[in-house]
Design a protein around this motif. Sequence first.
Motif, PDB file in Angstrom:
ATOM      1  N   VAL A  41     -22.689   4.597 -22.182  1.00 18.07           N
ATOM      2  CA  VAL A  41     -22.988   3.224 -22.851  1.00 18.07           C
ATOM      3  C   VAL A  41     -23.405   2.246 -21.534  1.00 18.07           C
ATOM      4  N   VAL A  42     -22.937   2.379 -20.573  1.00 22.39           N
ATOM      5  CA  VAL A  42     -23.336   1.357 -19.479  1.00 22.39           C
ATOM      6  C   VAL A  42     -24.712   1.499 -18.914  1.00 22.39           C
ATOM      7  N   GLY A  43     -25.045   3.112 -18.902  1.00 23.37           N
ATOM      8  CA  GLY A  43     -26.155   3.124 -18.107  1.00 23.37           C
ATOM      9  C   GLY A  43     -26.127   2.740 -16.404  1.00 23.37           C
ATOM     10  N   ASP A  44     -27.364   2.019 -16.487  1.00 23.41           N
ATOM     11  CA  ASP A  44     -27.584   1.534 -14.760  1.00 23.41           C
ATOM     12  C   ASP A  44     -26.995   0.170 -14.774  1.00 23.41           C
ATOM     13  N   GLN A  45     -26.149  -0.433 -15.831  1.00 22.32           N
ATOM     14  CA  GLN A  45     -25.784  -1.932 -15.670  1.00 22.32           C
ATOM     15  C   GLN A  45     -24.613  -2.120 -14.880  1.00 22.32           C
ATOM     16  N   GLU A 144     -16.765  -4.555 -25.014  1.00 24.04           N
ATOM     17  CA  GLU A 144     -15.935  -4.894 -24.106  1.00 24.04           C
ATOM     18  C   GLU A 144     -16.862  -5.272 -22.572  1.00 24.04           C
ATOM     19  N   VAL A 145     -17.595  -4.270 -22.426  1.00 27.33           N
ATOM     20  CA  VAL A 145     -18.424  -4.431 -21.143  1.00 27.33           C
ATOM     21  C   VAL A 145     -19.213  -5.778 -21.299  1.00 27.33           C
ATOM     22  N   VAL A 146     -19.737  -6.014 -22.357  1.00 29.09           N
ATOM     23  CA  VAL A 146     -20.747  -7.111 -22.514  1.00 29.09           C
ATOM     24  C   VAL A 146     -19.857  -8.566 -22.264  1.00 29.09           C
ATOM     25  N   GLY A 147     -18.440  -8.595 -22.859  1.00 34.42           N
ATOM     26  CA  GLY A 147     -17.777  -9.427 -22.705  1.00 34.42           C
ATOM     27  C   GLY A 147     -17.107  -9.906 -21.330  1.00 34.42           C
ATOM     28  N   VAL A 152     -24.399  -7.845 -16.750  1.00 32.36           N
ATOM     29  CA  VAL A 152     -25.021  -6.566 -17.359  1.00 32.36           C
ATOM     30  C   VAL A 152     -25.843  -7.273 -18.327  1.00 32.36           C
ATOM     31  N   ASP A 153     -26.875  -6.409 -18.721  1.00 34.71           N
ATOM     32  CA  ASP A 153     -27.889  -6.774 -19.922  1.00 34.71           C
ATOM     33  C   ASP A 153     -27.183  -6.424 -21.187  1.00 34.71           C
ATOM     34  N   ALA A 154     -26.787  -7.317 -22.032  1.00 36.17           N
ATOM     35  CA  ALA A 154     -26.088  -7.007 -23.129  1.00 36.17           C
ATOM     36  C   ALA A 154     -26.978  -6.127 -24.064  1.00 36.17           C
ATOM     37  N   ASP A 155     -28.364  -6.482 -24.171  1.00 37.09           N
ATOM     38  CA  ASP A 155     -29.430  -5.803 -25.052  1.00 37.09           C
ATOM     39  C   ASP A 155     -29.258  -4.488 -24.517  1.00 37.09           C
ATOM     40  N   ALA A 156     -29.314  -4.130 -23.378  1.00 39.86           N
ATOM     41  CA  ALA A 156     -29.502  -2.784 -22.714  1.00 39.86           C
ATOM     42  C   ALA A 156     -28.163  -1.867 -23.030  1.00 39.86           C
ATOM     43  N   VAL A 157     -27.140  -2.617 -22.918  1.00 33.78           N
ATOM     44  CA  VAL A 157     -25.934  -2.119 -23.131  1.00 33.78           C
ATOM     45  C   VAL A 157     -25.562  -1.812 -24.608  1.00 33.78           C
TER      46      VAL A 157
END
Length: 300
Positions: A41-45, A144-147, A152-157
């Motif tokens: 989900v997180v990738g490289d963010q 949760e990661v976006v918030g 982090v780039d919300a769109d990428a996540v």
Amino acid sequence: MLPTLLLVLAPAALSGCAAFGAQRSGIVVTTNILGDVVRNVVGDQAEVTVLMGPNADPHSFGVSARQAAELQDAELVVYNGLGLEEGVLRNVEAAEEAGASSLAVAEGVDPIDFSGGDTAGEPDPHFWTDPVRVERAAGLIADEVVGSVDGVDADAVRANAEDYRGRVDRLHERAKERFSKIPPERRKLVTDHHVFGYLAQRYGFEVVGAVVPSGTTLASPSSSDLKSLADAVRAAGVPAVFADSSRPDRLARVMADEAGVDVAVVPLYSESLTAEGGGAATYLQMARSNTDDIADALTG
């Protein structure tokens, strides 16, 4: 000179406080199964640290001093919850008290209760045996990661989460197709402990029992427990007993011998991922392997 000295030291003190606050960064995940989902989900963010190594038992795992410090410094802690990580919960709570955000994933995926054994009626933490709930977990993690994680780039996540959910959904559809070929009278599960309740609910299996009549690997069966299960296995005509691949299957074999019938003991990946090349280095590999082994053992 003293006022001048204070004026010089004040910015430095403020800078030190800011630097201390900036030390809280990254995502720390307790189990390796959730760690794999989070990394997809997180990738490289953001940086993701997973505490439990390959073949770890989440029920008995305890953190090192270094890992406890990593939890304390995390921006976000992702853990399973519902009592799975029995030896890590106090460290998670300490991280929360220190200011880390946290997500108890199992609590948000419509958990079910154990249906039998010593833990009957208590919440079952083993939600990952149901791919549909893992899809839901990926969405919760993305939110949760976006918030909670700065930068982090919300769109990428969210795109990563949607892609991963699609792969898990294809896994689910494949499992439905494979399990549909198992005759109804053979759709019965006996495991080394109560771990596949979610899979049973999703795909229409009956849970006959477990060698360890509990939802945790820390419990032990009595001789009467093994005899009762052997009687149930014999009466139900169960063709296979499924044991955790990372644990000795001696008790499962003792129970099978007690039943006095031809019962195969089949290893599954139930609580943990393996190392690379071990057959279940990712959640997708783990679930696909378990699907095939269950279907092969029960199709007849």
